[in-house]
Scaffold this active site. Structure first.
Site, PDB file in Angstrom:
ATOM      1  N   ASP A 211     105.884  48.921 129.207  1.00 26.82           N
ATOM      2  CA  ASP A 211     105.435  48.980 130.862  1.00 26.82           C
ATOM      3  C   ASP A 211     105.491  47.129 130.453  1.00 26.82           C
ATOM      4  O   ASP A 211     104.643  47.323 130.351  1.00 26.82           O
ATOM      5  CB  ASP A 211     104.004  49.279 131.175  1.00 26.82           C
ATOM      6  CG  ASP A 211     103.696  48.760 132.042  1.00 26.82           C
ATOM      7  OD1 ASP A 211     103.762  47.807 132.906  1.00 26.82           O
ATOM      8  OD2 ASP A 211     102.682  49.323 132.609  1.00 26.82           O
ATOM      9  N   HIS A 212     106.693  46.753 130.463  1.00 23.59           N
ATOM     10  CA  HIS A 212     106.912  45.348 130.558  1.00 23.59           C
ATOM     11  C   HIS A 212     105.794  44.164 130.751  1.00 23.59           C
ATOM     12  O   HIS A 212     105.547  43.736 130.145  1.00 23.59           O
ATOM     13  CB  HIS A 212     108.097  44.841 130.720  1.00 23.59           C
ATOM     14  CG  HIS A 212     108.081  44.287 132.046  1.00 23.59           C
ATOM     15  ND1 HIS A 212     108.508  45.866 133.362  1.00 23.59           N
ATOM     16  CD2 HIS A 212     108.075  43.872 133.309  1.00 23.59           C
ATOM     17  CE1 HIS A 212     108.672  45.057 134.472  1.00 23.59           C
ATOM     18  NE2 HIS A 212     108.007  44.047 134.487  1.00 23.59           N
ATOM     19  N   HIS A 274     101.963  49.242 135.896  1.00 16.49           N
ATOM     20  CA  HIS A 274     101.489  47.468 135.665  1.00 16.49           C
ATOM     21  C   HIS A 274     100.659  47.770 136.271  1.00 16.49           C
ATOM     22  O   HIS A 274      99.447  47.112 135.071  1.00 16.49           O
ATOM     23  CB  HIS A 274     102.248  47.265 136.103  1.00 16.49           C
ATOM     24  CG  HIS A 274     104.068  47.607 136.668  1.00 16.49           C
ATOM     25  ND1 HIS A 274     104.306  47.337 135.101  1.00 16.49           N
ATOM     26  CD2 HIS A 274     104.701  47.116 136.977  1.00 16.49           C
ATOM     27  CE1 HIS A 274     105.784  47.478 135.354  1.00 16.49           C
ATOM     28  NE2 HIS A 274     105.897  46.696 136.303  1.00 16.49           N
TER      29      HIS A 274
END
Ligand code: NDP
Length: 519
Positions: A211-212, A274
């Site tokens: 999950d960047h 996110h």
């Protein structure tokens, strides 16, 4: 002649600039081959390849390194190297374009396999290539597989890795890890099915669900803010906090990803991963240590304390929207239903907002408001913690509003932390006005945080899972939003489109919370 031991200018600058104190070079990653499934795609060229190249230029890639691209588009090794160079010319950061000796030495470690993902023979060819890399580049039999393909292909690739003896159990000499791009499934059921496939081949400690957002520096700083300071923790609870808002807003539309977005929507695309991950960092208890699993245990506990809404309650705790035509940066832009790949009567939401409660001792009764949307007035990600109002009014003229204190954690595009407090306006009267104490990473440290993919790729190569999501938390996050997905999918919203592109979002969002911080 006098011998000089002077450091290069950049190192000297770091030593003499007090703002940069404490900023260290990262630990060099383990030797390894990294395989990008989907190396002809958008994510690879815009994010992954530039991140790898930047790691090389910053000296973080190990000497023993090789990269293998694996996708359907036909490339020879040389064509792939040329392709990578041209993409880096376009997407690598300024000052880091591929050239000179560094590029000449790097290019030979890039290679490519033109593959049909359903053909075992192509995975066997990959195994042979990885064995060759071990000998030619000293990659020590360590293998990192990165799934940068559409999710529909993930199970097939994982199964083929097992059949081609590319699984961790078949690799006795080194480690084998897999990075899985989001989305991890498209709902609770499909995520469980994907996890079953993953488990057949990989142990949880081999799996890096990306999950960047978690790789962004201000997101990592949420824990430092809370647990490296004493002043916030005593007030970080239901006694002092009125509400928490988490916003992830984008100005862009869906660009050319219409067919993907039609099956996703804002809830799946942003909130399930996110935004809920940000909520976990704000709400978690202090972990016993900074070990990956100590932190991930606490995040899991936060999700365990959120009861999924009952179907009957969904409409009252949620709001959805879809953008119509509007004006962004002075230009007319089309509505969602006019975008390529979108159905003319689409019911997909491009805006989602939820009110979530956390049923535990610390947070009972404190609403967490989450919102995310496309084609909003501004690109911004931030967390706003609003504290309770003063108990008794002592200062200020009768017309002055005395606002509650507010802590704003700015994630993007600005990176920093701001505290809103009330101050007396200079002068003979006792007017009170809100002011901000504003910390900004760029000016505070003289340093702009590296892109998230750089940090995350290096962590995966080092075996640090702290910033990757664990299956138990992913499953709970799907459980929390499953009833909302269900209700939204089964009830058409006849008001769509219900907000203009470039606006503050739909009226329904303001019915859920009237004082969202303005975008
Ligand atoms: P693209 O569609 O641009 O690329 C997908 C890649 O997968 C291409 O290399 C393509 O190969 C390959 N591929 C596509 N379909 C198949 C198939 N049926 N069989 C085998 N290979 C296939 O996607 P993105 O790069 O945008 O996204 C990749 C992943 O990353 C997705 O899971 C996406 O959700 C995720 N992601 C993407 C982001 C982005 O900014 N792009 C952001 C965050 C996540 P070829 O073209 O050679 O056939």
């Amino acid at each position: 002649m006098l011998e000089t031991t002077a450091s290069p200018p950049s190192q000297n600058a770091e030593r003499t600039n007090p703002l940069r104190a404490g900023i260290e070079s990262d630990r060099i990653a383990d030797p390894c081959s990294i395989v990008f499934f989907g190396a002809s795609g958008d994510l690879f060229k815009r994010m992954l390849l530039p991140a790898i190249w930047t790691l090389r230029t910053r000296g973080i890639l190990p000497a023993g390194f090789a990269l293998v691209g694996f996708a359907r588009t036909k490339f020879s090794d040389d064509e792939f190297r040329e392709y990578c160079k041209s993409q880096l010319d376009e997407f690598a950061p300024e000052g880091m374009k591929p050239q000179g000796e560094l590029w000449e030495k790097f290019a030979p470690c890039l290679s490519y396999i033109t593959a049909d993902f359903k053909q075992l023979g192509h995975f066997q060819q990959l195994r042979k290539r990885l064995d060759e890399n071990d000998k030619a580049f000293g990659t020590a039999s360590n293998r990192l597989f990165y799934l940068a393909t559409p999710p529909s292909v993930f199970p097939g690739i994982i199964d083929m890795l097992r059949r081609a003896n590319l699984d961790p159990r078949s690799n006795e000499r080194g480690w084998t890890r897999i990075v899985i791009e989001k989305p991890f499934g498209i709902d609770l059921e499909s995520s469980r099915a994907l996890q079953k496939t993953v488990e057949r081949v990989f142990g949880e400690h081999d799996v890096y669900r990306i999950d960047h957002y978690l790789g962004k520096e201000p997101v990592q700083d949420i824990m430092a803010l809370r647990f490296a300071n004493t002043i916030f923790e005593p007030i970080w609870n239901r006694n002092y906090v009125q509400s928490v808002q988490i916003t992830s807003a984008e100005k862009i539309g869906i660009e050319d990803r219409g067919s993907y977005y039609e099956n996703a929507g804002a809830l799946r695309d942003m909130i399930q991963n996110h935004v809920l991950n940000l909520l976990a960092l704000v709400a978690m208890e202090p972990p016993a240590s900074s070990e990956a699993d100590a932190i991930r245990n606490e995040k899991f506990k936060v999700f365990s304390a959120i009861a999924p809404p009952r179907h009957d309650d969904v409409m009252a705790m949620s709001a959805r929207g879809q953008y119509g035509p509007g004006i962004v940066d002075g230009e007319k832009v089309p509505g969602y239903r006019q975008e390529q790949g979108v159905a003319p009567q689409s019911n997909t939401e491009t805006f989602a907002a939820l009110r979530i409660g956390i049923d535990n001792w610390r947070w009972a009764g404190v609403p967490f408001y989450l919102r995310s949307g496309k084609r909003l007035a501004k690109k911004i990600s931030e967390i706003v913690v609003t504290f309770k109002p003063i108990p008794h009014r002592l200062y200020g003229e009768s017309t002055d509003a005395i606002e509650p204190n507010m802590l704003v954690i700015k994630i993007e595009p600005d990176e920093g932390i701001a505290l809103r407090w009330e101050a007396k306006v200079p002068g003979p009267k006792s007017h009170i006005r809100s002011v901000f104490m504003d910390f900004n990473y760029g000016t505070g440290f003289g340093f702009h945080s590296p892109p998230a993919y750089e940090r995350l790729l290096a962590d995966a190569m080092r075996g640090d899972q702290t910033l990757f999501t664990r299956w138990d938390a992913v499953e709970l996050a799907w459980e929390i939003i499953a009833p909302v997905l269900d209700v939204w999918q089964n009830t058409k919203d006849f008001s769509f489109p219900n907000y203009a592109a470039g606006s503050q979002g739909p009226e329904t969002g303001f019915r859920l919370l009237h004082d969202w911080r303005r975008l």
